[in-house]
Design a protein around this motif. Sequence first.
Motif, short mmCIF file in Angstrom:
data_model
loop_
_atom_site.label_atom_id
_atom_site.label_comp_id
_atom_site.label_asym_id
_atom_site.label_seq_id
_atom_site.Cartn_x
_atom_site.Cartn_y
_atom_site.Cartn_z
N ALA A 63 -7.29 -4.78 -15.83
CA ALA A 63 -7.02 -4.63 -14.41
C ALA A 63 -6.40 -3.26 -14.19
CB ALA A 63 -6.06 -5.72 -13.92
N GLU A 64 -6.77 -2.64 -13.09
CA GLU A 64 -6.17 -1.37 -12.71
C GLU A 64 -5.56 -1.55 -11.33
OE1 GLU A 64 -7.08 3.36 -12.15
OE2 GLU A 64 -8.70 2.04 -12.75
N ILE A 65 -4.28 -1.26 -11.25
CA ILE A 65 -3.56 -1.38 -9.98
C ILE A 65 -3.21 0.03 -9.52
CG2 ILE A 65 -1.51 -2.30 -8.84
CD1 ILE A 65 -1.55 -4.57 -10.97
N SER A 66 -3.48 0.29 -8.25
CA SER A 66 -3.18 1.60 -7.67
C SER A 66 -2.49 1.39 -6.33
CB SER A 66 -4.47 2.42 -7.51
OG SER A 66 -5.37 1.73 -6.67
N ALA A 70 -2.21 1.63 2.45
CA ALA A 70 -2.13 0.23 2.87
C ALA A 70 -1.35 -0.64 1.88
CB ALA A 70 -3.54 -0.32 3.05
N GLY A 71 -0.94 -0.10 0.75
CA GLY A 71 -0.22 -0.90 -0.24
C GLY A 71 -0.95 -0.90 -1.57
N LEU A 72 -0.71 -1.92 -2.35
CA LEU A 72 -1.32 -2.01 -3.67
C LEU A 72 -2.80 -2.39 -3.56
CD1 LEU A 72 1.44 -3.80 -5.79
CD2 LEU A 72 0.91 -1.35 -5.67
N GLN A 73 -3.58 -1.79 -4.45
CA GLN A 73 -5.01 -2.07 -4.57
C GLN A 73 -5.26 -2.50 -6.02
OE1 GLN A 73 -7.41 -1.41 -1.97
NE2 GLN A 73 -5.54 -1.25 -0.77
N ILE A 74 -6.29 -3.31 -6.22
CA ILE A 74 -6.62 -3.75 -7.58
C ILE A 74 -8.12 -3.69 -7.81
CG2 ILE A 74 -6.75 -6.20 -6.94
CD1 ILE A 74 -5.44 -6.71 -9.79
N ARG A 75 -8.47 -3.40 -9.04
CA ARG A 75 -9.84 -3.51 -9.53
C ARG A 75 -9.70 -4.23 -10.87
NH1 ARG A 75 -14.37 -1.36 -8.23
NH2 ARG A 75 -13.43 0.25 -6.93
N PRO A 92 -2.27 -7.62 -1.27
CA PRO A 92 -1.05 -7.74 -0.48
C PRO A 92 -0.05 -8.72 -1.11
CG PRO A 92 -2.83 -8.94 0.57
CD PRO A 92 -3.43 -8.22 -0.60
N ALA A 93 1.22 -8.38 -0.98
CA ALA A 93 2.29 -9.24 -1.48
C ALA A 93 2.64 -10.25 -0.40
CB ALA A 93 3.50 -8.41 -1.86
N GLU A 94 2.67 -11.53 -0.79
CA GLU A 94 3.14 -12.55 0.16
C GLU A 94 4.65 -12.73 0.03
OE1 GLU A 94 2.15 -16.66 -2.13
OE2 GLU A 94 0.44 -15.78 -1.10
N ASN A 95 5.21 -12.20 -1.05
CA ASN A 95 6.64 -12.20 -1.31
C ASN A 95 6.84 -11.33 -2.55
OD1 ASN A 95 9.39 -12.88 -1.33
ND2 ASN A 95 8.97 -15.01 -0.78
N VAL A 96 8.06 -11.11 -2.96
CA VAL A 96 8.29 -10.32 -4.16
C VAL A 96 7.67 -11.02 -5.35
CG1 VAL A 96 10.03 -9.32 -5.68
CG2 VAL A 96 10.42 -9.37 -3.21
N PRO A 105 -8.83 -17.82 -7.52
CA PRO A 105 -8.71 -19.22 -7.13
C PRO A 105 -7.31 -19.61 -6.65
CG PRO A 105 -8.65 -19.06 -9.50
CD PRO A 105 -8.93 -17.67 -8.98
N GLY A 106 -6.44 -18.66 -6.53
CA GLY A 106 -5.08 -18.89 -6.06
C GLY A 106 -4.31 -17.60 -6.14
N PRO A 107 -3.13 -17.57 -5.54
CA PRO A 107 -2.34 -16.34 -5.59
C PRO A 107 -1.87 -16.04 -7.01
CG PRO A 107 -1.01 -18.13 -4.72
CD PRO A 107 -2.41 -18.65 -4.87
N TRP A 108 -1.66 -14.77 -7.30
CA TRP A 108 -1.08 -14.36 -8.57
C TRP A 108 0.43 -14.29 -8.39
CZ3 TRP A 108 -3.85 -9.58 -11.10
CH2 TRP A 108 -5.16 -9.91 -11.42
N TRP A 109 1.13 -15.04 -9.19
CA TRP A 109 2.59 -14.94 -9.25
C TRP A 109 2.94 -14.24 -10.55
CZ3 TRP A 109 5.86 -19.68 -7.45
CH2 TRP A 109 5.54 -20.00 -6.12
#
Length: 163
Positions: A63-66, A70-75, A92-96, A105-109
């Motif tokens: 994964a590459e996060i940039s 607009a905030g964080l992007q991922i590929r 987008p972050a829904e919380n810290v 299939p669900g949010p990443w925590w």
Amino acid sequence: MYRLILVLLLSACAAAPTQVAVGRYRAPDAPMYSNAVMDHNRLIGQWSQVAAFGGEACKPGSAEISKSGAGLQIRYRLCESGVEMAGAGAMPAENVGRFNVPGQPGPWWVLWADADYRTLVIGSPNGRLGFILNRGPFPPDRLKAARDILEWNGYDTRRLVVY
């Protein structure tokens, strides 16, 4: 005779093991905690997948996060639940420490990040995914810490495949 009765009584009182539903890797009734003090900017960079649940069916990914205006992007291209998943877009972050990632299939925590942000343990409250991302060497002490965090969050680490 009394010993047999005592053994039977004690075994009846023992807690039943928590069951994990098929297609899920964590017990649905287990509490789950994300990293509440993380710096999202330290996630930026290239990550390699070093472990996953159901990971025996496909190759480890990355994964590459940039960051953009607009905030964080991922590929990403990752092995998740035995399926190669790929996607890109806003993260987008829904919380810290909690992110909505496109195509997942669900949010990443983020359950844990080591102090130097070299290892991330990712899970989802629905239990449908769990994996470990890393950059640089992946020593046994961080693997142990990652496993402990997954177990603490209700994951059955016997099903974790380490690459």
